[in-house]
Design a protein around this motif. Structure first.
Motif, mmCIF file in Angstrom:
data_model
loop_
_atom_site.group_PDB
_atom_site.id
_atom_site.type_symbol
_atom_site.label_atom_id
_atom_site.label_comp_id
_atom_site.label_asym_id
_atom_site.label_seq_id
_atom_site.Cartn_x
_atom_site.Cartn_y
_atom_site.Cartn_z
ATOM 1 N N ARG A 112 0.838 -1.199 0.000
ATOM 2 C CA ARG A 112 0.000 0.000 0.000
ATOM 3 C C ARG A 112 0.875 1.251 0.000
ATOM 4 O O ARG A 112 0.632 2.209 -0.716
ATOM 5 C CB ARG A 112 -0.892 -0.023 1.249
ATOM 6 N N ARG A 113 1.945 1.223 0.805
ATOM 7 C CA ARG A 113 2.831 2.374 0.878
ATOM 8 C C ARG A 113 3.663 2.517 -0.400
ATOM 9 O O ARG A 113 4.031 3.612 -0.786
ATOM 10 C CB ARG A 113 3.751 2.256 2.089
ATOM 11 N N ALA A 114 3.951 1.400 -1.031
ATOM 12 C CA ALA A 114 4.712 1.469 -2.276
ATOM 13 C C ALA A 114 3.953 2.308 -3.302
ATOM 14 O O ALA A 114 4.522 3.162 -3.983
ATOM 15 C CB ALA A 114 4.959 0.070 -2.818
ATOM 16 N N ALA A 115 2.651 2.067 -3.380
ATOM 17 C CA ALA A 115 1.840 2.834 -4.322
ATOM 18 C C ALA A 115 1.853 4.306 -3.936
ATOM 19 O O ALA A 115 1.992 5.186 -4.795
ATOM 20 C CB ALA A 115 0.420 2.295 -4.335
ATOM 21 N N GLY A 116 1.730 4.587 -2.659
ATOM 22 C CA GLY A 116 1.740 5.972 -2.192
ATOM 23 C C GLY A 116 3.057 6.657 -2.490
ATOM 24 O O GLY A 116 3.086 7.809 -2.943
ATOM 25 N N ASP A 142 2.662 -9.515 13.330
ATOM 26 C CA ASP A 142 1.831 -10.691 13.630
ATOM 27 C C ASP A 142 2.561 -12.004 13.347
ATOM 28 O O ASP A 142 1.968 -13.074 13.407
ATOM 29 C CB ASP A 142 0.514 -10.632 12.842
ATOM 30 N N GLY A 143 3.851 -11.929 13.003
ATOM 31 C CA GLY A 143 4.644 -13.139 12.825
ATOM 32 C C GLY A 143 4.765 -13.616 11.393
ATOM 33 O O GLY A 143 5.590 -14.473 11.081
ATOM 34 N N ARG A 144 3.929 -13.083 10.486
ATOM 35 C CA ARG A 144 4.036 -13.486 9.076
ATOM 36 C C ARG A 144 5.335 -12.991 8.477
ATOM 37 O O ARG A 144 5.798 -11.909 8.823
ATOM 38 C CB ARG A 144 2.888 -12.875 8.253
ATOM 39 N N GLY A 145 5.889 -13.748 7.540
ATOM 40 C CA GLY A 145 7.096 -13.275 6.852
ATOM 41 C C GLY A 145 6.759 -12.124 5.907
ATOM 42 O O GLY A 145 5.640 -12.041 5.396
ATOM 43 N N SER A 146 7.731 -11.241 5.659
ATOM 44 C CA SER A 146 7.461 -10.060 4.828
ATOM 45 C C SER A 146 7.952 -10.223 3.390
ATOM 46 O O SER A 146 7.817 -9.325 2.570
ATOM 47 C CB SER A 146 8.128 -8.825 5.443
ATOM 48 N N PHE A 147 8.535 -11.380 3.079
ATOM 49 C CA PHE A 147 9.161 -11.573 1.769
ATOM 50 C C PHE A 147 8.205 -11.295 0.615
ATOM 51 O O PHE A 147 8.508 -10.515 -0.296
ATOM 52 C CB PHE A 147 9.703 -13.000 1.685
ATOM 53 N N ASP A 148 7.037 -11.935 0.634
ATOM 54 C CA ASP A 148 6.112 -11.796 -0.501
ATOM 55 C C ASP A 148 5.676 -10.353 -0.678
ATOM 56 O O ASP A 148 5.568 -9.843 -1.793
ATOM 57 C CB ASP A 148 4.881 -12.688 -0.302
ATOM 58 N N ASP A 149 5.448 -9.683 0.448
ATOM 59 C CA ASP A 149 5.020 -8.290 0.395
ATOM 60 C C ASP A 149 6.081 -7.409 -0.256
ATOM 61 O O ASP A 149 5.787 -6.579 -1.122
ATOM 62 C CB ASP A 149 4.781 -7.798 1.834
ATOM 63 N N VAL A 150 7.323 -7.611 0.179
ATOM 64 C CA VAL A 150 8.417 -6.785 -0.360
ATOM 65 C C VAL A 150 8.595 -7.058 -1.852
ATOM 66 O O VAL A 150 8.756 -6.136 -2.656
ATOM 67 C CB VAL A 150 9.727 -7.055 0.409
ATOM 68 N N MET A 151 8.522 -8.328 -2.252
ATOM 69 C CA MET A 151 8.697 -8.643 -3.671
ATOM 70 C C MET A 151 7.591 -8.020 -4.511
ATOM 71 O O MET A 151 7.836 -7.523 -5.613
ATOM 72 C CB MET A 151 8.727 -10.164 -3.881
ATOM 73 N N ARG A 152 6.367 -8.051 -3.986
ATOM 74 C CA ARG A 152 5.257 -7.410 -4.728
ATOM 75 C C ARG A 152 5.545 -5.924 -4.898
ATOM 76 O O ARG A 152 5.331 -5.345 -5.957
ATOM 77 C CB ARG A 152 3.934 -7.611 -3.972
ATOM 78 N N SER A 153 6.068 -5.288 -3.819
ATOM 79 C CA SER A 153 6.355 -3.846 -3.905
ATOM 80 C C SER A 153 7.451 -3.568 -4.915
ATOM 81 O O SER A 153 7.368 -2.619 -5.700
ATOM 82 C CB SER A 153 6.777 -3.309 -2.530
ATOM 83 N N LEU A 154 8.503 -4.383 -4.909
ATOM 84 C CA LEU A 154 9.597 -4.150 -5.851
ATOM 85 C C LEU A 154 9.104 -4.292 -7.283
ATOM 86 O O LEU A 154 9.490 -3.518 -8.177
ATOM 87 C CB LEU A 154 10.750 -5.126 -5.583
ATOM 88 N N LYS A 155 8.243 -5.290 -7.504
ATOM 89 C CA LYS A 155 7.717 -5.469 -8.860
ATOM 90 C C LYS A 155 6.825 -4.289 -9.241
ATOM 91 O O LYS A 155 6.799 -3.865 -10.396
ATOM 92 C CB LYS A 155 6.989 -6.800 -8.968
ATOM 93 N N TYR A 156 6.113 -3.775 -8.263
ATOM 94 C CA TYR A 156 5.293 -2.588 -8.523
ATOM 95 C C TYR A 156 6.191 -1.414 -8.923
ATOM 96 O O TYR A 156 5.932 -0.712 -9.903
ATOM 97 C CB TYR A 156 4.476 -2.242 -7.274
ATOM 98 N N PHE A 157 7.275 -1.213 -8.168
ATOM 99 C CA PHE A 157 8.215 -0.136 -8.515
ATOM 100 C C PHE A 157 8.739 -0.324 -9.939
ATOM 101 O O PHE A 157 8.860 0.623 -10.710
ATOM 102 C CB PHE A 157 9.418 -0.123 -7.563
ATOM 103 N N ASP A 158 9.069 -1.565 -10.266
ATOM 104 C CA ASP A 158 9.609 -1.836 -11.606
ATOM 105 C C ASP A 158 8.590 -1.479 -12.690
ATOM 106 O O ASP A 158 8.928 -0.871 -13.703
ATOM 107 C CB ASP A 158 10.002 -3.310 -11.731
ATOM 108 N N ARG A 159 7.341 -1.876 -12.461
ATOM 109 C CA ARG A 159 6.310 -1.582 -13.466
ATOM 110 C C ARG A 159 6.152 -0.069 -13.651
ATOM 111 O O ARG A 159 5.895 0.412 -14.745
ATOM 112 C CB ARG A 159 4.966 -2.196 -13.056
ATOM 113 N N GLN A 160 6.315 0.671 -12.564
ATOM 114 C CA GLN A 160 6.163 2.127 -12.619
ATOM 115 C C GLN A 160 7.432 2.828 -13.090
ATOM 116 O O GLN A 160 7.446 4.049 -13.251
ATOM 117 C CB GLN A 160 5.801 2.669 -11.225
ATOM 118 N N GLY A 161 8.513 2.072 -13.227
ATOM 119 C CA GLY A 161 9.787 2.690 -13.589
ATOM 120 C C GLY A 161 10.361 3.534 -12.469
ATOM 121 O O GLY A 161 11.070 4.520 -12.703
#
Ligand code: SF4
Length: 267
Positions: A186-190, A218-237
């Motif tokens: 969510r913050r990546a988009a912002g 809450d104990g969940r790993g953050s890997f998937d979230d970070v990868m989604r954000s990086l891919k979002y950054f890539d799509r946006q250039g």
């Protein structure tokens, strides 16, 4: 310091398995030694005429040959004559709140909530902008980092950026903005929406075991979230860098981690 001792900046750092790092920063020298050698060095520094066995003398000779002992201690680095403290770059720690609970966190991120006030942030931005003007620079730098996740203080972050940009425009300067972030989607988009003109967007990550080292509260790993954000950054250039925090158990996987990033992320 006892009589006969020579002034020397020498530090003994615990490594592992009865091994130590002898570190002489002014000499830009370091060596890994065992407990026995560390004891010999300590005695030798107390009194360089202390009786030594042949093996102990050999230890001292080898450390001397490698620049850790002997000779004159180099002078401590000094600021140039007339130097005044006038930085043109500031890094603001906006909040100690954090959406992660990294196992290695030095700041106990997320444990307590401490936020920078607007008066503090504005004074810091004014200070670096003014220094840039007085020193004839064409730019200054405002960055954001943790002890916490800067984007959790979103309103303050945006306010600081807008203020820095206005301050730069009124002084005819450029301002470079960068932030570290744990990069939730969510913050990546912002960030992208607000910050295409920002200088750099630095994403923190951990080598080796990102899900193990960098869980959410809450104990969940953050890997998937970070990868989604990086891919979002890539799509946006959107330009960003990835910084790895390498813990001891992640050290063997550094090369693998960098190869993974190299294959997964463009550029
Ligand atoms: S993201 Fe930073 S502040 Fe937050 S828990 Fe991890 S290391 Fe600590």
């Amino acid at each position: 310091m006892p009589a006969g001792a020579r002034p020397i900046e020498l530090f003994l750092l615990d490594l592992e398995d009865e091994q130590f790092v002898l570190y002489a920063p002014l000499r830009r020298a370091a060596a890994v030694v065992n407990r026995g050698a560390a004891g010999v060095v300590a005695r030798y520094l107390e009194d360089e005429h202390v009786p030594l066995t042949a093996a102990e003398a050999e230890t001292i000779a080898r450390l001397t040959a490698n620049g850790l002992l002997g000779g004159e201690e180099p002078a401590s680095p000094a600021f140039p004559e007339g130097y005044g403290f006038a930085p043109y770059e500031v890094t603001l720690f906006l909040t100690s709140r954090c959406n992660l609970r990294c196992r290695y966190c030095y700041a106990e991120g997320g444990k307590e909530a401490h936020d920078l006030t607007w008066d503090q942030a504005r004074a810091a931005i004014d200070f670096v902008a003014q220094n840039a003007v007085q020193s004839g620079r064409e730019d200054f730098v405002v960055g954001f980092h943790g002890g916490g996740e800067p984007t959790l203080a979103w309103g303050m972050l945006v306010r600081c950026v807008e203020y820095a940009e206005a301050r730069a425009a009124s002084a005819g300067l450029r301002v470079h903005i960068h932030t570290a972030t744990t990069a939730s989607e969510r913050r990546a988009a912002g960030l992208c929406e607000r910050a295409f003109q920002w200088h750099q967007h630095l994403v923190r990550w951990a080598a080796g075991h990102p899900n193990h080292n960098r869980p959410f509260a809450d104990g969940r790993g953050s890997f998937d979230d970070v990868m989604r954000s990086l891919k979002y950054f890539d799509r946006q250039g959107f330009p960003y860098g990835v910084r790895l925090t390498v813990t001891r158990d992640g050290t063997p996987r550094m090369a693998e981690t960098i190869a993974f990033l190299g294959h997964t992320l463009p550029g």
